[in-house]
Design an enzyme around this catalytic site. Structure first.
Site, PDB file in Angstrom:
ATOM      1  N   ASP A  58      -2.647  -1.773   8.910  1.00  0.00           N
ATOM      2  CA  ASP A  58      -3.308  -2.183   7.414  1.00  0.00           C
ATOM      3  C   ASP A  58      -3.742  -3.142   6.462  1.00  0.00           C
ATOM      4  O   ASP A  58      -3.813  -3.604   5.637  1.00  0.00           O
ATOM      5  CB  ASP A  58      -1.606  -1.293   7.188  1.00  0.00           C
ATOM      6  CG  ASP A  58      -1.202  -0.516   7.377  1.00  0.00           C
ATOM      7  OD1 ASP A  58      -2.024   0.935   8.041  1.00  0.00           O
ATOM      8  OD2 ASP A  58       0.304  -0.382   6.892  1.00  0.00           O
ATOM      9  N   LYS A  80       0.845  -1.690   0.070  1.00  0.00           N
ATOM     10  CA  LYS A  80       0.173  -0.009   0.092  1.00  0.00           C
ATOM     11  C   LYS A  80       0.916   1.213  -0.106  1.00  0.00           C
ATOM     12  O   LYS A  80       2.143   1.489   0.434  1.00  0.00           O
ATOM     13  CB  LYS A  80      -0.480   0.213   0.962  1.00  0.00           C
ATOM     14  CG  LYS A  80      -0.660  -0.122   2.090  1.00  0.00           C
ATOM     15  CD  LYS A  80       0.033   1.798   2.927  1.00  0.00           C
ATOM     16  CE  LYS A  80       1.092   1.768   4.083  1.00  0.00           C
ATOM     17  NZ  LYS A  80       1.363   2.743   4.771  1.00  0.00           N
ATOM     18  N   GLY A  98       9.979  -0.710   5.330  1.00  0.00           N
ATOM     19  CA  GLY A  98       9.919   0.036   4.073  1.00  0.00           C
ATOM     20  C   GLY A  98       8.538   1.628   3.888  1.00  0.00           C
ATOM     21  O   GLY A  98       8.579   2.429   3.601  1.00  0.00           O
ATOM     22  N   MET A 153       5.825   0.396   3.437  1.00  0.00           N
ATOM     23  CA  MET A 153       4.703  -0.329   2.872  1.00  0.00           C
ATOM     24  C   MET A 153       3.536  -1.360   2.386  1.00  0.00           C
ATOM     25  O   MET A 153       3.019  -1.659   1.850  1.00  0.00           O
ATOM     26  CB  MET A 153       5.400  -0.508   1.094  1.00  0.00           C
ATOM     27  CG  MET A 153       5.887   0.798   0.813  1.00  0.00           C
ATOM     28  SD  MET A 153       6.636   0.271  -0.871  1.00  0.00           S
ATOM     29  CE  MET A 153       4.875   0.817  -1.927  1.00  0.00           C
TER      30      MET A 153
HETATM   31  O1  C5P Z   1      -1.417  -1.007  13.422  1.00  0.00           O
HETATM   32  P1  C5P Z   1      -0.145  -1.499  13.754  1.00  0.00           P
HETATM   33  O2  C5P Z   1       1.038  -3.072  14.104  1.00  0.00           O
HETATM   34  O3  C5P Z   1       0.608  -1.368  12.405  1.00  0.00           O
HETATM   35  O4  C5P Z   1       0.494  -0.610  14.159  1.00  0.00           O
HETATM   36  C1  C5P Z   1       2.353  -0.893  14.819  1.00  0.00           C
HETATM   37  C2  C5P Z   1       2.694   1.090  15.025  1.00  0.00           C
HETATM   38  O5  C5P Z   1       2.398   2.015  14.825  1.00  0.00           O
HETATM   39  C3  C5P Z   1       1.191   1.019  16.544  1.00  0.00           C
HETATM   40  O6  C5P Z   1       1.655   0.372  17.737  1.00  0.00           O
HETATM   41  C4  C5P Z   1       1.521   2.684  17.244  1.00  0.00           C
HETATM   42  O7  C5P Z   1       3.382   2.857  17.454  1.00  0.00           O
HETATM   43  C5  C5P Z   1       1.971   2.562  15.417  1.00  0.00           C
HETATM   44  N1  C5P Z   1       0.404   3.633  14.982  1.00  0.00           N
HETATM   45  C6  C5P Z   1      -0.567   4.349  15.686  1.00  0.00           C
HETATM   46  N2  C5P Z   1      -1.146   4.822  15.097  1.00  0.00           N
HETATM   47  C7  C5P Z   1      -1.536   4.465  14.285  1.00  0.00           C
HETATM   48  C8  C5P Z   1      -0.933   2.971  13.605  1.00  0.00           C
HETATM   49  C9  C5P Z   1      -0.346   2.795  13.702  1.00  0.00           C
HETATM   50  O8  C5P Z   1       0.503   5.368  15.983  1.00  0.00           O
HETATM   51  N3  C5P Z   1      -3.054   4.295  13.652  1.00  0.00           N
END
Ligand code: C5P
Length: 327
Positions: free
Chosen positions: A153, A21, A114, A116
């Protein structure tokens, strides 16, 4: 009683692919109590793909439950049960009430760390493949609900196309009118950036004296949504936004040189991809993208340069593991 999982689909192994993405608009709100940030984003799937094969392993087979990762950057990907694809498989396996042993093979096609969503694409492909292999028959909505538990994501990597994302990015509304093909160049950096570290850096920069003024927040998505209805790449390029870019540049100042190289090569617009450090150069057409890729590559600012385009489909099963994904 564990279900007999070898019969429903008749298959012993299923391969699925899921796309990378990019965020055409990434507006980041304040830090929430749950550690996430509220997002207003426009996601687009582009034709860089993760390929995940989930296979039933016979009882006495030694490579039970193994995770094997190949492709560029594979050595940086965990191969234990913290791997996002393994977490996806474990989630559906327990939901199926089976103790079937499943091996996972991942072929990386999306830059690792990266910005993505390479790991999220692995989880999306693993969900789709395991659903088919175990004959669960979960519909897209049910798969996206499981996906949201694995990462912000992951639902979009299942959905594909172009979509508005809200909440922490997991709540999607498709932008069906955004069909015009977009050509871009992807410039990979030597190292990765950790998503939580980049979000934390943005919070830190915003809290500095004058930070709120120096880091104006991306506004609404209306200008972008309107531009996406047409087929003028320059108009779209003019309204792209990424609130995480200053944070990625603060952590990796060398990315400024990469962005400069793309601008000098004539790209319509250069931008850090999501949390970075991959840089994206939006181009007028494929010819320009080829020229920009060649010039950026020549400057030596990037570890690797790739051409890509979007939008493309979301995660789907492929019959032949060598097959090219649907576009
Ligand atoms: O949801 P995901 O595990 O991909 O998110 C990784 C990290 O990125 C989260 O633990 C958080 O620190 C940060 N994040 C965030 N706000 C979001 C998505 C991700 O702060 N909306």
């Amino acid at each position: 009683m564990p279900r007999d999982v070898s019969t429903p689909a008749g298959a012993r192994a299923v391969t699925a692919v899921a796309p990378a993405k990019i965020n055409l608009h990434l507006g980041v709100g304040d830090l929430r109590a749950d550690g996430f940030h509220d997002l207003l984003t426009v996601y687009r799937a582009v034709d860089l793909w993760e390929r995940v094969t989930v296979a039933l392993v016979d009882g006495d087979d030694a490579d039970d439950d193994e995770v094997v990762v190949t492709g560029p950057g594979a050595d940086q990907v965990p191969t234990d049960r913290t791997n996002l694809a393994a977490r996806a498989v474990d989630l559906l396996r327990s939901e199926a009430g089976t103790d079937a042993r499943l091996s996972i093979r991942i072929v990386k096609g999306v830059p690792v760390a990266g910005g993505m969503a390479g790991g999220s694409a692995d989880a999306a492909a693993a969900l789709v493949a395991t659903d088919r292999l175990l004959g669960l028959g979960l519909g897209r909505a049910a798969l996206e609900e499981r996906a949201a538990r694995l990462g912000s994501d992951v639902p979009f990597c299942i959905r594909g196309g172009t979509a508005l994302g809200t909440g922490r990015g997991e709540t999607l509304a498709p932008l069906l009118h955004a069909r015009a093909e977009q050509h871009l160049v992807v410039a990979l950096a030597d190292d990765g950036l950790s998503t939580p570290v980049v979000f934390a850096e943005l919070d830190r920069l915003r809290a500095e004296p004058g930070g709120a003024r120096e880091l104006p927040r991306a506004g609404g998505v209306e200008p972008l949504v309107e531009a996406l209805a047409g087929d003028d790449p320059a108009r779209v390029a003019g309204v792209l936004a990424n609130d995480l870019e200053p944070a990625a540049l603060s952590l990796m100042p060398a990315l400024r040189r990469t962005l400069r190289a793309g601008a000098e090569a004539g790209a319509l617009r250069g931008m850090v991809s999501g949390s970075g450090p991959t840089c994206l150069f939006f181009c007028a057409d494929r010819e320009q993208a080829i020229a920009v890729a060649a010039e950026v590559s020549e400057t030596g600012v990037a570890r690797e340069v790739r051409l890509t385009r979007g939008p493309v489909a979301g995660a789907h099963v492929i019959d032949n593991p060598q097959q090219t994904p649907e576009q």
